[in-house]
Scaffold this active site. Sequence first.
Site, PDB file in Angstrom:
ATOM      1  N   PRO A 157       0.790  -1.229   0.000  1.00  0.00           N
ATOM      2  CA  PRO A 157       0.000   0.000   0.000  1.00  0.00           C
ATOM      3  C   PRO A 157       0.828   1.287   0.000  1.00  0.00           C
ATOM      4  CG  PRO A 157      -0.117  -1.090   2.137  1.00  0.00           C
ATOM      5  CD  PRO A 157       0.527  -2.055   1.188  1.00  0.00           C
ATOM      6  N   ASN A 158       0.290   2.246  -0.702  1.00  0.00           N
ATOM      7  CA  ASN A 158       0.816   3.616  -0.816  1.00  0.00           C
ATOM      8  C   ASN A 158       2.048   3.733  -1.722  1.00  0.00           C
ATOM      9  OD1 ASN A 158      -1.130   4.819   1.053  1.00  0.00           O
ATOM     10  ND2 ASN A 158      -0.076   3.593   2.606  1.00  0.00           N
ATOM     11  N   ARG A 184       5.076  10.868  -2.445  1.00  0.00           N
ATOM     12  CA  ARG A 184       4.818  10.612  -1.031  1.00  0.00           C
ATOM     13  C   ARG A 184       6.105  10.775  -0.232  1.00  0.00           C
ATOM     14  NH1 ARG A 184       4.924   4.449   1.075  1.00  0.00           N
ATOM     15  NH2 ARG A 184       4.154   4.836   3.165  1.00  0.00           N
ATOM     16  N   TYR A 210      11.291   8.634   0.917  1.00  0.00           N
ATOM     17  CA  TYR A 210      11.235   7.591  -0.115  1.00  0.00           C
ATOM     18  C   TYR A 210      11.849   8.006  -1.460  1.00  0.00           C
ATOM     19  CZ  TYR A 210       8.083   5.467   3.270  1.00  0.00           C
ATOM     20  OH  TYR A 210       7.549   4.924   4.413  1.00  0.00           O
ATOM     21  N   ASN A 259       8.139  -5.637  -1.494  1.00  0.00           N
ATOM     22  CA  ASN A 259       8.107  -4.531  -0.542  1.00  0.00           C
ATOM     23  C   ASN A 259       6.660  -4.479  -0.026  1.00  0.00           C
ATOM     24  OD1 ASN A 259       8.036  -2.229   0.954  1.00  0.00           O
ATOM     25  ND2 ASN A 259       9.058  -0.927  -0.567  1.00  0.00           N
ATOM     26  N   ALA A 312       3.362  -1.061   4.529  1.00  0.00           N
ATOM     27  CA  ALA A 312       2.845  -1.139   5.906  1.00  0.00           C
ATOM     28  C   ALA A 312       2.384  -2.549   6.277  1.00  0.00           C
ATOM     29  CB  ALA A 312       1.719  -0.138   6.097  1.00  0.00           C
ATOM     30  N   GLU A 323      12.920  -9.467   0.843  1.00  0.00           N
ATOM     31  CA  GLU A 323      12.085  -8.368   1.367  1.00  0.00           C
ATOM     32  C   GLU A 323      12.843  -7.051   1.179  1.00  0.00           C
ATOM     33  OE1 GLU A 323      11.235  -9.011   5.522  1.00  0.00           O
ATOM     34  OE2 GLU A 323      10.506  -6.958   5.815  1.00  0.00           O
ATOM     35  N   HIS A 344      12.838  -2.755   1.690  1.00  0.00           N
ATOM     36  CA  HIS A 344      12.307  -1.485   2.190  1.00  0.00           C
ATOM     37  C   HIS A 344      13.190  -0.367   1.646  1.00  0.00           C
ATOM     38  CE1 HIS A 344       9.558  -3.638   4.639  1.00  0.00           C
ATOM     39  NE2 HIS A 344      10.564  -4.391   5.052  1.00  0.00           N
ATOM     40  N   ARG A 362      13.710   4.178  12.048  1.00  0.00           N
ATOM     41  CA  ARG A 362      12.444   4.925  12.147  1.00  0.00           C
ATOM     42  C   ARG A 362      11.655   4.502  13.390  1.00  0.00           C
ATOM     43  NH1 ARG A 362       9.609   4.698   6.492  1.00  0.00           N
ATOM     44  NH2 ARG A 362       8.394   6.374   7.469  1.00  0.00           N
TER      45      ARG A 362
END
Length: 149
Positions: free
Chosen positions: A10-11, A18, A23, A74, A77, A98, A100, A107
Site C-alpha cells: 500500500p501507498n 509521497r 522515499y 516490498n 505497511a 524483502e 524497504h 524509524r
Amino acid sequence: MSLIYVLNGPNLNLLGKRQPHIYGHETLVDVETDCRKLASKLGHEIRFHQSNREYEIIDWIHEAREDGAGIVINPAAFTHTSLAILDALNTFEGPVIEIHISNVHKRESFRHHSFVSHRADGVIAGLGTEGYQLGIRRVATMLKTERKD
Ligand code: DQA
C-alpha cells in the site's frame, strides 16, 4: 528464463510524491522500468504489481506458486501487520527477498517488527529504490545456485 514477481504494498503507487525526503523522487514506474531492464539483462522475466489491498498481494503470491521462480516484495505497511502475507509466502518455495526503501530500523519502533522477515531469505532496507535492483540480483543468484545443486 524464469519469472520473478516484484510485489509492492500500500501507498507505493504514490512513490515520488509521497514523503520524498524518506522515499525519494523516483516513481514506481521508474522502479518498474529499471527492474525490467535488469531482469532482462540477467535473463529473467518480471511480473511487477502494486496494490493497496492485502488480498491482491496474497493472490499474486498464490499465482507465483504456479509460475514464479522467486519473489521480491516490498510489503510496505503490511510488513508490520500481515500474518496473512507471511502465511502466503510460507507456501512459496523459491527465494523471497524483502525490500524497504527506507531504513525501517532507524524509524519508529512500530516499523522494527516484520512478519515477512520470518520467511524472507534476505532483507534489504535503507538503500533507496536501488534495493529492488539488489533484490532481483540476489534472487537471480539464488536461482542459479539452486540449478547447480
Ligand atoms: C516501507 C517502510 C514501511 O514501514 C512503510 O509502511 C512503507 C514503505 C519502505 O519501503 O521503506 O510504506 O516498506
